[in-house]
Scaffold this active site. Structure first.
Site, PDB file in Angstrom:
ATOM      1  N   LYS A   1       0.857  -1.190   0.000  1.00 57.58           N
ATOM      2  CA  LYS A   1       0.000   0.000   0.000  1.00 57.58           C
ATOM      3  C   LYS A   1       0.893   1.240   0.000  1.00 57.58           C
ATOM      4  O   LYS A   1       1.778   1.372   0.836  1.00 57.58           O
ATOM      5  CB  LYS A   1      -0.912  -0.004   1.224  1.00 57.58           C
ATOM      6  CG  LYS A   1      -2.077   0.963   1.125  1.00 57.58           C
ATOM      7  CD  LYS A   1      -3.078   0.549   0.053  1.00 57.58           C
ATOM      8  CE  LYS A   1      -4.270  -0.188   0.618  1.00 57.58           C
ATOM      9  NZ  LYS A   1      -5.072  -0.830  -0.436  1.00 57.58           N
TER      10      LYS A   1
ATOM     11  N   THR B   1      -2.817  -5.697   0.204  1.00 56.76           N
ATOM     12  CA  THR B   1      -2.294  -4.354   0.491  1.00 56.76           C
ATOM     13  C   THR B   1      -3.188  -3.663   1.520  1.00 56.76           C
ATOM     14  O   THR B   1      -2.731  -2.811   2.276  1.00 56.76           O
ATOM     15  CB  THR B   1      -2.205  -3.494  -0.789  1.00 56.76           C
ATOM     16  OG1 THR B   1      -3.507  -3.200  -1.271  1.00 56.76           O
ATOM     17  CG2 THR B   1      -1.373  -4.172  -1.860  1.00 56.76           C
ATOM     18  N   ASP B   2      -4.439  -4.057   1.565  1.00 52.91           N
ATOM     19  CA  ASP B   2      -5.347  -3.495   2.571  1.00 52.91           C
ATOM     20  C   ASP B   2      -4.855  -3.824   3.984  1.00 52.91           C
ATOM     21  O   ASP B   2      -4.942  -3.004   4.900  1.00 52.91           O
ATOM     22  CB  ASP B   2      -6.758  -4.047   2.348  1.00 52.91           C
ATOM     23  CG  ASP B   2      -7.781  -3.322   3.194  1.00 52.91           C
ATOM     24  OD1 ASP B   2      -7.966  -2.101   2.979  1.00 52.91           O
ATOM     25  OD2 ASP B   2      -8.355  -3.952   4.107  1.00 52.91           O
TER      26      ASP B   2
ATOM     27  N   PHE C   1      30.090  33.472  -9.538  1.00 56.01           N
ATOM     28  CA  PHE C   1      30.135  32.433 -10.585  1.00 56.01           C
ATOM     29  C   PHE C   1      30.823  33.022 -11.808  1.00 56.01           C
ATOM     30  O   PHE C   1      30.275  33.888 -12.491  1.00 56.01           O
ATOM     31  CB  PHE C   1      28.728  31.932 -10.923  1.00 56.01           C
ATOM     32  CG  PHE C   1      28.747  30.711 -11.810  1.00 56.01           C
ATOM     33  CD1 PHE C   1      29.308  29.512 -11.380  1.00 56.01           C
ATOM     34  CD2 PHE C   1      28.225  30.756 -13.096  1.00 56.01           C
ATOM     35  CE1 PHE C   1      29.347  28.384 -12.195  1.00 56.01           C
ATOM     36  CE2 PHE C   1      28.266  29.632 -13.927  1.00 56.01           C
ATOM     37  CZ  PHE C   1      28.816  28.449 -13.462  1.00 56.01           C
TER      38      PHE C   1
ATOM     39  N   ARG D   1      26.293  37.335  -6.318  1.00 53.33           N
ATOM     40  CA  ARG D   1      24.949  36.950  -6.756  1.00 53.33           C
ATOM     41  C   ARG D   1      24.191  36.349  -5.593  1.00 53.33           C
ATOM     42  O   ARG D   1      24.774  36.015  -4.549  1.00 53.33           O
ATOM     43  CB  ARG D   1      25.026  35.947  -7.914  1.00 53.33           C
ATOM     44  CG  ARG D   1      25.582  34.611  -7.512  1.00 53.33           C
ATOM     45  CD  ARG D   1      25.498  33.562  -8.616  1.00 53.33           C
ATOM     46  NE  ARG D   1      26.032  32.296  -8.128  1.00 53.33           N
ATOM     47  CZ  ARG D   1      26.003  31.158  -8.804  1.00 53.33           C
ATOM     48  NH1 ARG D   1      25.482  31.103 -10.012  1.00 53.33           N
ATOM     49  NH2 ARG D   1      26.496  30.055  -8.282  1.00 53.33           N
TER      50      ARG D   1
ATOM     51  N   GLN E   1      27.996  23.771  -7.074  1.00 55.43           N
ATOM     52  CA  GLN E   1      28.668  22.477  -6.941  1.00 55.43           C
ATOM     53  C   GLN E   1      29.590  22.482  -5.724  1.00 55.43           C
ATOM     54  O   GLN E   1      29.642  21.514  -4.956  1.00 55.43           O
ATOM     55  CB  GLN E   1      29.490  22.177  -8.206  1.00 55.43           C
ATOM     56  CG  GLN E   1      28.683  21.782  -9.432  1.00 55.43           C
ATOM     57  CD  GLN E   1      28.236  22.951 -10.302  1.00 55.43           C
ATOM     58  OE1 GLN E   1      28.032  24.068  -9.807  1.00 55.43           O
ATOM     59  NE2 GLN E   1      28.067  22.718 -11.587  1.00 55.43           N
TER      60      GLN E   1
ATOM     61  N   ASN F   1      19.193  24.999  -8.666  1.00 56.79           N
ATOM     62  CA  ASN F   1      19.692  26.367  -8.539  1.00 56.79           C
ATOM     63  C   ASN F   1      18.519  27.306  -8.799  1.00 56.79           C
ATOM     64  O   ASN F   1      18.064  27.444  -9.935  1.00 56.79           O
ATOM     65  CB  ASN F   1      20.818  26.581  -9.555  1.00 56.79           C
ATOM     66  CG  ASN F   1      21.611  27.835  -9.286  1.00 56.79           C
ATOM     67  OD1 ASN F   1      21.213  28.656  -8.462  1.00 56.79           O
ATOM     68  ND2 ASN F   1      22.728  28.001  -9.979  1.00 56.79           N
TER      69      ASN F   1
ATOM     70  N   HIS G   1      17.464  30.329  -9.613  1.00 56.48           N
ATOM     71  CA  HIS G   1      18.126  31.516 -10.153  1.00 56.48           C
ATOM     72  C   HIS G   1      17.392  32.797  -9.766  1.00 56.48           C
ATOM     73  O   HIS G   1      16.165  32.881  -9.866  1.00 56.48           O
ATOM     74  CB  HIS G   1      18.182  31.439 -11.680  1.00 56.48           C
ATOM     75  CG  HIS G   1      18.872  30.214 -12.192  1.00 56.48           C
ATOM     76  ND1 HIS G   1      20.206  29.955 -11.977  1.00 56.48           N
ATOM     77  CD2 HIS G   1      18.409  29.162 -12.913  1.00 56.48           C
ATOM     78  CE1 HIS G   1      20.536  28.803 -12.543  1.00 56.48           C
ATOM     79  NE2 HIS G   1      19.461  28.302 -13.119  1.00 56.48           N
TER      80      HIS G   1
END
Ligand code: URC
Length: 293
Positions: free
Chosen positions: A11, A56-57, A156, A173, A221, A247, A249
């Protein structure tokens, strides 16, 4: 006849909320539990015999009964209890994988006694994945959607430029991401004491945030590696961590058409596309096991 390959069933997404009433002070654990069982299940696929099939019940019912009977000390402990039950309780079930998401609730701070009023935490979702094959455990804990932002200390530049490159180099940034992290515990043997899951979660989360804040970033990174390395260095119980960092931005808006200078103040927060930076950081000598997809 075509061959039946890997198969599992159970489930998915059983939502269980457990409230502990400590007098007038209440505590909440709110989980989304997905169980996947596998083992001797060829017949149900090939001939339709359900002789080995625990419904599954029943899996769903077990989640609710265990929430009542043993409580929920942590997602990891709850997953371990469930996985053990299915693998040791049914001959045909050889392995169990239990995935859990936990949604946090914070107390509402009011002038009065806020003992039973909560607001859903807007921050991360905690995750745990427990796998058991009757002998060895694999526990991978983690978090999703922990959104963080540094408003400076991020550069960067010096990247490759080809005929399609338009990105300007930047020495200052905004760096923002939504942390998705999964870390694998060295613990795998029942005869060893299990880690303090609650403690290690809080500690690893703290390491990730501290490393994000303290790293002067030359790329996402580099920040990722520092975050992972902080956890591996500080938490001997953790062998491996996988980070997936979109990222988010933040582009400076060109205000010159309005005769205004934009001195790193006004940004357009782009929703998509986003750079997606992903890596695993490992303890020396450890083989990676966390899935990379
Ligand atoms: O930290 C970053 N890493 C990249 O690989 C990349 N690529 C990009 O366009 N911006 C960024 N930022």
């Amino acid at each position: 006849m075509p061959t039946l390959g890997q198969n599992q069933y159970g489930k998915a997404e059983t939502r269980v909320v457990r409230i502990v009433r400590d007098g007038a002070v209440h505590h909440i654990r709110d989980l989304n539990v997905s169980v996947a069982l596998s083992g001797d299940m060829d017949e149900v696929h090939l001939s339709g015999s359900n002789a080995n099939v625990l419904p599954t019940d029943t899996t769903k019912n077990t989640v609710y009964a265990f929430a009542k009977e043993g409580g929920i000390a942590s997602p990891e402990e709850f997953g371990i209890r469930l996985a053990r039950h299915f693998v040791t309780g049914q001959e045909a079930i050889r392995t169990a994988r239990v995935r859990i998401e936990e949604y946090g609730w914070e107390r509402i701070a009011t002038a009065g006694a806020a003992r039973h009023s909560f607001v859903r935490s807007g921050q991360e979702t905690r995750t745990a994945q427990v796998a058991f094959d009757g002998e060895r455990w694999e526990v991978i804990s983690g978090l999703m959607d922990l959104t963080v932002l540094n408003s400076t200390d991020s550069e960067f530049h010096g990247f490759v430029k080809d005929e399609y490159t338009t990105l300007p180099e930047t020495r200052d940034r905004v760096l923002a991401t939504e942390v998705h992290a999964r870390w694998r515990h060295g613990w795998c043997d029942d005869r060893e004491p299990a880690p303090d899951w609650e403690r290690i979660y809080a500690d690893a989360r703290g390491d990730l945030l501290a490393a994000f804040a303290e790293t002067y970033s030359l790329s996402l990174q580099q920040t990722l590696y520092e975050m992972g390395a902080r956890v591996i260095d500080n938490r001997p119980a953790i062998d491996e961590i996988r980070l997936s960092l979109p990222n988010k931005h933040h582009f400076l808006v060109d205000l010159t058409p309005f005769g205004l200078k934009n001195d790193n103040e006004v940004y357009f927060a782009a929703d998509r596309p986003y750079g997606l930076i992903e890596a695993t950081v490992l303890r020396d000598g450890v083989r990676p096991r966390i899935a990379t997809d």
